[in-house]
Design an enzyme around this catalytic site. Structure first.
Site, PDB file in Angstrom:
ATOM      1  N   HIS A 401      55.891  52.239  58.821  1.00  0.00           N
ATOM      2  CA  HIS A 401      55.664  53.646  58.521  1.00  0.00           C
ATOM      3  C   HIS A 401      55.461  54.471  59.772  1.00  0.00           C
ATOM      4  O   HIS A 401      55.176  53.966  60.857  1.00  0.00           O
ATOM      5  CB  HIS A 401      54.493  53.837  57.559  1.00  0.00           C
ATOM      6  CG  HIS A 401      53.192  53.654  58.207  1.00  0.00           C
ATOM      7  ND1 HIS A 401      52.310  54.674  58.362  1.00  0.00           N
ATOM      8  CD2 HIS A 401      52.651  52.572  58.768  1.00  0.00           C
ATOM      9  CE1 HIS A 401      51.260  54.206  58.989  1.00  0.00           C
ATOM     10  NE2 HIS A 401      51.432  52.950  59.248  1.00  0.00           N
ATOM     11  N   TYR A 482      49.536  67.820  64.645  1.00  0.00           N
ATOM     12  CA  TYR A 482      48.295  67.594  65.422  1.00  0.00           C
ATOM     13  C   TYR A 482      48.373  66.339  66.273  1.00  0.00           C
ATOM     14  O   TYR A 482      47.542  66.136  67.155  1.00  0.00           O
ATOM     15  CB  TYR A 482      47.089  67.549  64.471  1.00  0.00           C
ATOM     16  CG  TYR A 482      46.592  66.180  64.062  1.00  0.00           C
ATOM     17  CD1 TYR A 482      47.211  65.463  63.033  1.00  0.00           C
ATOM     18  CD2 TYR A 482      45.517  65.588  64.699  1.00  0.00           C
ATOM     19  CE1 TYR A 482      46.760  64.213  62.660  1.00  0.00           C
ATOM     20  CE2 TYR A 482      45.052  64.322  64.326  1.00  0.00           C
ATOM     21  CZ  TYR A 482      45.678  63.638  63.312  1.00  0.00           C
ATOM     22  OH  TYR A 482      45.237  62.401  62.941  1.00  0.00           O
ATOM     23  N   ARG A 483      49.400  65.509  66.055  1.00  0.00           N
ATOM     24  CA  ARG A 483      49.445  64.184  66.687  1.00  0.00           C
ATOM     25  C   ARG A 483      50.784  63.591  66.296  1.00  0.00           C
ATOM     26  O   ARG A 483      51.325  63.928  65.251  1.00  0.00           O
ATOM     27  CB  ARG A 483      48.301  63.370  66.082  1.00  0.00           C
ATOM     28  CG  ARG A 483      48.132  61.944  66.520  1.00  0.00           C
ATOM     29  CD  ARG A 483      46.906  61.393  65.798  1.00  0.00           C
ATOM     30  NE  ARG A 483      46.667  59.993  66.079  1.00  0.00           N
ATOM     31  CZ  ARG A 483      45.760  59.250  65.434  1.00  0.00           C
ATOM     32  NH1 ARG A 483      45.012  59.779  64.491  1.00  0.00           N
ATOM     33  NH2 ARG A 483      45.589  57.974  65.740  1.00  0.00           N
TER      34      ARG A 483
HETATM   35  C1  LIG Z   1      47.200  52.954  56.364  1.00  0.00           C
HETATM   36  C2  LIG Z   1      46.759  53.747  57.552  1.00  0.00           C
HETATM   37  C3  LIG Z   1      45.779  54.700  57.419  1.00  0.00           C
HETATM   38  C4  LIG Z   1      45.360  55.444  58.510  1.00  0.00           C
HETATM   39  N1  LIG Z   1      44.386  56.355  58.345  1.00  0.00           N
HETATM   40  C5  LIG Z   1      43.963  57.095  59.393  1.00  0.00           C
HETATM   41  C6  LIG Z   1      42.925  58.031  59.240  1.00  0.00           C
HETATM   42  O1  LIG Z   1      42.337  58.136  58.180  1.00  0.00           O
HETATM   43  N2  LIG Z   1      42.558  58.802  60.291  1.00  0.00           N
HETATM   44  C7  LIG Z   1      43.164  58.667  61.493  1.00  0.00           C
HETATM   45  O2  LIG Z   1      42.796  59.382  62.409  1.00  0.00           O
HETATM   46  N3  LIG Z   1      44.137  57.781  61.670  1.00  0.00           N
HETATM   47  C8  LIG Z   1      44.563  56.977  60.662  1.00  0.00           C
HETATM   48  N4  LIG Z   1      45.549  56.054  60.865  1.00  0.00           N
HETATM   49  C9  LIG Z   1      46.173  55.944  62.190  1.00  0.00           C
HETATM   50  C10 LIG Z   1      45.535  54.881  63.117  1.00  0.00           C
HETATM   51  O3  LIG Z   1      45.568  53.627  62.493  1.00  0.00           O
HETATM   52  C11 LIG Z   1      44.118  55.139  63.506  1.00  0.00           C
HETATM   53  O4  LIG Z   1      43.966  56.401  64.092  1.00  0.00           O
HETATM   54  C12 LIG Z   1      43.561  54.098  64.481  1.00  0.00           C
HETATM   55  O5  LIG Z   1      42.177  54.170  64.526  1.00  0.00           O
HETATM   56  C13 LIG Z   1      44.071  54.288  65.906  1.00  0.00           C
HETATM   57  O6  LIG Z   1      44.145  53.031  66.507  1.00  0.00           O
HETATM   58  P1  LIG Z   1      43.161  52.533  67.660  1.00  0.00           P
HETATM   59  O7  LIG Z   1      41.830  53.092  67.455  1.00  0.00           O
HETATM   60  O8  LIG Z   1      43.282  51.058  67.713  1.00  0.00           O
HETATM   61  O9  LIG Z   1      43.798  53.261  68.880  1.00  0.00           O
HETATM   62  P2  LIG Z   1      44.567  52.651  70.114  1.00  0.00           P
HETATM   63  O10 LIG Z   1      45.890  52.153  69.692  1.00  0.00           O
HETATM   64  O11 LIG Z   1      43.667  51.737  70.833  1.00  0.00           O
HETATM   65  O12 LIG Z   1      44.744  53.983  70.930  1.00  0.00           O
HETATM   66  C14 LIG Z   1      45.565  55.028  70.493  1.00  0.00           C
HETATM   67  C15 LIG Z   1      46.044  55.802  71.719  1.00  0.00           C
HETATM   68  O13 LIG Z   1      44.949  56.487  72.315  1.00  0.00           O
HETATM   69  C16 LIG Z   1      45.010  56.413  73.728  1.00  0.00           C
HETATM   70  N5  LIG Z   1      43.862  55.610  74.189  1.00  0.00           N
HETATM   71  C17 LIG Z   1      43.221  54.651  73.487  1.00  0.00           C
HETATM   72  N6  LIG Z   1      42.211  54.157  74.187  1.00  0.00           N
HETATM   73  C18 LIG Z   1      42.188  54.790  75.366  1.00  0.00           C
HETATM   74  C19 LIG Z   1      41.346  54.719  76.525  1.00  0.00           C
HETATM   75  N7  LIG Z   1      40.319  53.870  76.549  1.00  0.00           N
HETATM   76  N8  LIG Z   1      41.605  55.532  77.564  1.00  0.00           N
HETATM   77  C20 LIG Z   1      42.644  56.402  77.506  1.00  0.00           C
HETATM   78  N9  LIG Z   1      43.469  56.519  76.444  1.00  0.00           N
HETATM   79  C21 LIG Z   1      43.246  55.714  75.381  1.00  0.00           C
HETATM   80  C22 LIG Z   1      46.329  55.763  74.065  1.00  0.00           C
HETATM   81  O14 LIG Z   1      47.307  56.743  74.229  1.00  0.00           O
HETATM   82  C23 LIG Z   1      46.606  54.946  72.838  1.00  0.00           C
HETATM   83  O15 LIG Z   1      47.962  54.732  72.641  1.00  0.00           O
HETATM   84  C24 LIG Z   1      45.965  55.251  59.772  1.00  0.00           C
HETATM   85  C25 LIG Z   1      46.951  54.284  59.901  1.00  0.00           C
HETATM   86  C26 LIG Z   1      47.340  53.538  58.812  1.00  0.00           C
HETATM   87  C27 LIG Z   1      48.368  52.493  59.005  1.00  0.00           C
END
Ligand SMILES: Cc1cc2nc3c(=O)[nH]c(=O)nc-3n(C[C@H](O)[C@H](O)[C@H](O)COP(=O)(O)OP(=O)(O)OC[C@H]3O[C@@H](n4cnc5c(N)ncnc54)[C@H](O)[C@@H]3O)c2cc1C
Ligand SMILES: Cc1cc2nc3c(=O)[nH]c(=O)nc-3n(C[C@H](O)[C@H](O)[C@H](O)COP(=O)(O)OP(=O)(O)OC[C@H]3O[C@@H](n4cnc5c(N)ncnc54)[C@H](O)[C@@H]3O)c2cc1C
Lengths: 539, 539
Positions: A401, A482-483
């Protein structure tokens, strides 16, 4: 000819880096973080997507281009701030682009994959995953990049603190607190609307937010002088090594609820009811208004409901709604606080929504399903992380997705138009519309969930056409996203072009000043350093 | 010898600008904004302080150094964005430092005066003072720099919109919405804690926050990519030409109250009661905990109570408290919402505070004075602007004042220690301690009001010693200030020195990238452009 090193060459080298330089870089990196914390992306190994909890680290789990387009050359996992700094120094020395991530579960927006093929991933979450502090009096936590919603929640439960402190969580619990905050992600408690408050601890070589003398920096994060935190969100200016996050004091009472609305075209009326209630904070949290197919997909794959491969019709959706005893739109909220407060809020909420013909109000105990969406939301809206929502990704086989996330004001007319535009395009592209409106303080994040078969190149092509078309359609209507996913960053950044692209000029000027070698996540959100020929890189 | 121009030479020229260049600059400026909108600070005219409402524009109304130290060479008032841009271009051409201000009522922090003597003031409020939009549905306003709390409030009343929309106001209504927001000032409604949300419309030549395609930019201000708004607050990176501000929907009910506490050393207990209530948002707004002498000074000058010139004793203060029927500490808050909600909140508030021996609870109608502090606060806390609080500046003859504003966490121990340290130093310097704690979401802005005789050079010396000493004392305890007067900017910026001054290095790098000629408010909050020899300028 014998090589002095056993480092394999990667699938893709960083741009303008020779094989020899790459190998030297890797051995230097190994001596910094330890051999066990450096993985080169060996072309001998297939690019395995892994699973959400056991995620791949060098490419996009849900690739919309070929899997080996957005792919890293290697992944390095530092064990502490000095090692992060040393790796950034090394990358500057070799002019190797790096791509930092925390938990790497940014699914739907590119996962762990870098924008520039061959970048070196910096996996912060693997070794830097400590909860440094939970402050009960001040209701905040200080965390490292690897701390996930699950791990912080578990910690609070284990230490008995969850009785006092709640977390704001997004739909899935495996994401990192820092990754979600720096991307300005959305949670659903009353603290969701405020957004997380990112606190770039100390982007190496660049900044320091941690404040001396202000020992209350996690309580009052503005400090003195220019307030820089925002430029470390959705940006490529540094690496966040720790962050303070405000926790929500137990509100002293909680009740989740659902209101179902029978007709597809109730949307406009519902949203016009939401606006004044949200502004008044009668709706205290970030509620969601979900399309029937999102809920249907959480329950079952498409094949459970139909044999069709084509988009479902209105009649199909009415049938599904009836079968699931849900509306065509379903609103999920909660009230927080002691009983008299909850009662007063419920009264106002019911008075507003239940005037819409056919609407029905439910508490979790009113629902017969074993674990329906209301039961799941009841957890999420009180900050209990879960994986339930992952299920909608399996709507079709090999479900991958991509998120399309335009912003709208909280207005019935805008919502209806945005729904109409996006739904029409989804059908044109041969996909079902699946979506939800997340209601912020004064805006709605409209999250359109584009589910496609990630093994089918033709579907990947169609989903790319679809999202690119919707970006254009929405920009023409005055809506920006927004993203976004890596593949759309340039196109979307380019729609924010007021005053002859003044915003991008500002972003580029700051980028070039802080990162003159252009090594930090080049191209992130459309911001390219001067060391790259932007025209050549734009997708 | 006949001069080709009648432009007088100013009291102080901009640094490194010749008289001739200055005169050419002025005539070019006149041709941009019109002769009537350029005023040169003629040494023939005395530096008249004016009054709060009819304020001086080229020097600090409450000078702590000599009046002609922080003094502008000229003041220019553009009539629109193109003229702002043209003036900034001109300043770059002549390398003349400029100092933008809006209403220019930044009293206690330097007023309209520039940090660098001889800078050209850019008075935005004179001609750019339109309310561009009031959006009722979205509950926001879009304003130009000259829009004050008074003018926006009057507009809402006149248009009948005040019934729907409230403003968040600081103590005095003559300040501008933009000036207060960019300085991260404090208001007192439930929207006070959130801070104003600054929206740098279009810092000329630098940035553009106004978002295309996001037509909802005032409802969702983050947009896409790095979030830059914060770097235009408390900074010298640009000029804010318009701003969106969130208004508060009429909460459907309101009641202000006061709780008095009899003993000076009740402070710690009071603050420990405040913390959990504020975290829970039982205290919905930014309440204030005021020292007896602040309230006493609002009622009468010192001479009304005593013949002494020396600091008042504990006994004196007990006597004043008794006379005014107030506590040694007086807490002012309000509850917002429909009756059942207010009742529930009042119950919790009383249950917490009234356990402190001798505390008393008052509604405005319980007070016999004609217009006591509770009556004033009752206006302020519902966003009705006033000038009442100006009266405390007249505590002593020729009252001038200087704010000392350290941040503390909401903790009894911290509050008591900060009070002890600052009170002791005030006495040492021969001044009365006058102060108040403004309670944010998780921090307190402790505002110490240093009132001195502005015609007495010896008192000015003492007040400078006092504030410099308190900055040091507080830094040693881990407290930083949130905002300050021109004279203290370098010293305070220097206390935020974590990680080898990483924050200042970041600020300077961005400054030099965005303003290579260093013309925009050089030295503001300690940020000096590379074109200045910082060591030479630090005070
Ligand atoms: C079914 C489903 C539901 C979801 N629901 C939501 C939701 O409700 N709300 C929402 O916001 N999102 C949602 N998401 C999107 C996403 O899964 C989440 O936002 C998730 O928390 C982001 O992944 P992460 O925290 O592991 O980020 P990461 O993959 O670790 O980081 C994301 C990006 O942030 C930057 N980054 C991360 N860490 C650092 C650092 N330490 N220093 C500098 N840059 C950094 C990088 O560019 C990186 O690519 C959903 C996804 C799915 C599949
Ligand atoms: C009795 C008393 C009570 C007070 N109470 C409060 C209070 O409750 N809360 C509070 O916050 N303050 C308070 N103050 C301090 C001050 O009066 C207010 O903050 C006031 O609103 C600021 O003045 P202004 O809006 O006219 O700002 P200005 O003087 O117009 O601006 C202040 C500074 O902001 C910057 N600036 C302004 N406009 C622009 C622009 N367009 N572009 C770029 N930079 C700009 C400049 O550096 C300028 O010097 C009080 C003062 C007094 C005397």
């Amino acid at each position: 000819m014998a090589s002095t090193t056993t480092t394999p060459l990667p699938r893709r080298l960083p741009p303008n880096v020779t094989p020899e330089a790459f190998q030297t870089f890797i051995s230097r990196a190994q001596s910094i973080v330890g051999v066990e914390n450096v993985t080169v992306v060996d072309p001998q190994n297939p690019l395995d997507d892994g699973t959400y909890m056991d995620n791949c680290k060098a490419h996009d789990m849900h690739a919309v281009y070929e899997r080996d387009y957005f792919v890293a050359s290697a992944v390095v996992a530092p064990r502490g701030v000095p090692e992060v700094q040393a790796i950034v120094k090394l990358a500057n020395e070799f002019v190797v682009p790096v791509w930092p991530f925390s938990a790497g579960r940014n699914v739907g927006y590119g996962g762990t994959a870098p924008r520039v093929p061959g970048s070196v991933g910096i996996e912060l979450g693997k070794n830097m995953n400590k909860i440094l502090e939970v402050n009960v009096e001040g209701a905040y936590a200080l965390v490292e990049p690897g701390v996930t919603y699950f791990s912080l929640y578990d910690h609070l439960v284990k230490t008995g603190l969850r009785e006092h402190l709640w977390i704001d969580v997004p739909d899935l619990g495996g994401g990192s607190i820092i990754g979600n905050a720096v991307e300005r992600g959305v949670g659903y408690t009353p603290y969701g609307g405020m957004g997380a408050l990112p606190e770039p601890g100390n982007p190496p070589g660049l900044a320091a937010h941690e404040q001396k003398p202000n020992k209350a920096w996690q309580l009052f994060n503005y400090g003195f002088g220019p307030y820089n935190d925002g430029i470390f969100t959705q940006s490529n200016l540094g690496i966040v090594v720790k962050m303070g996050i405000w926790l929500m004091p137990n509100p002293g009472g909680y009740q989740a609820y659902m209101i179902t609305f029978p007709r597809d075209d109730d949307l406009s009326a519902i949203v016009d009811k939401i606006r004044p209630l949200r502004l008044q904070m009668v709706l205290q949290n970030v509620p969601t208004l979900r399309h029937i197919l999102l809920d249907a997909a959480v329950h079952n794959p498409k094949s459970h409901y139909t044999d069709k491969n084509t988009p479902l019709t209105e009649a199909d959706m009415d049938e599904i709604a009836a079968k699931l005893n849900l509306g065509r739109w379903n609103f999920y909220g909660a009230v927080y606080g002691p009983e008299p407060i909850r009662a007063a809020l419920f009264e106002a909420i019911k008075a507003a929504f239940l005037t819409i013909p056919g609407s029905k109000f439910y508490l979790p105990e009113d629902r017969k399903e074993e674990r329906g969406v209301l039961h799941m939301r009841s957890d999420t809206l009180q900050g209990i992380p879960s994986l339930d929502e992952l299920k909608w990704v399996d709507w079709i086989p090999n479900g991958g997705h991509l998120f399309f996330s335009p912003i709208a004001k909280i207005s019935g007319a805008d919502a209806a138009l945005q729904y109409e535009v996006t739904k029409r395009r989804c059908r044109e592209a041969g996909f079902d519309f699946i979506g939800t409106f997340l209601v912020g303080m004064r805006d709605m994040h409209h999250i359109v969930c584009l589910v496609f078969d990630r093994e089918d190149p033709e579907q990947r092509l169609r989903v790319r056409w679809l999202i690119r078309t919707m970006v254009k359609d929405c920009a023409a209507q005055g809506w920006g996203e927004y993203r976004t996913h890596l593949a759309l960053m340039d196109q979307i950044a380019n729609t924010y072009n007021f005053n002859d692209n003044a915003l991008m000029k500002l972003n580029e000027t700051i980028k070039n000043a802080l990162d003159p070698n252009g090594i930090m996540a080049p191209g992130k959100n459309g911001v390219w350093p001067a060391t790259y020929d932007k025209e050549q890189w734009v997708l």
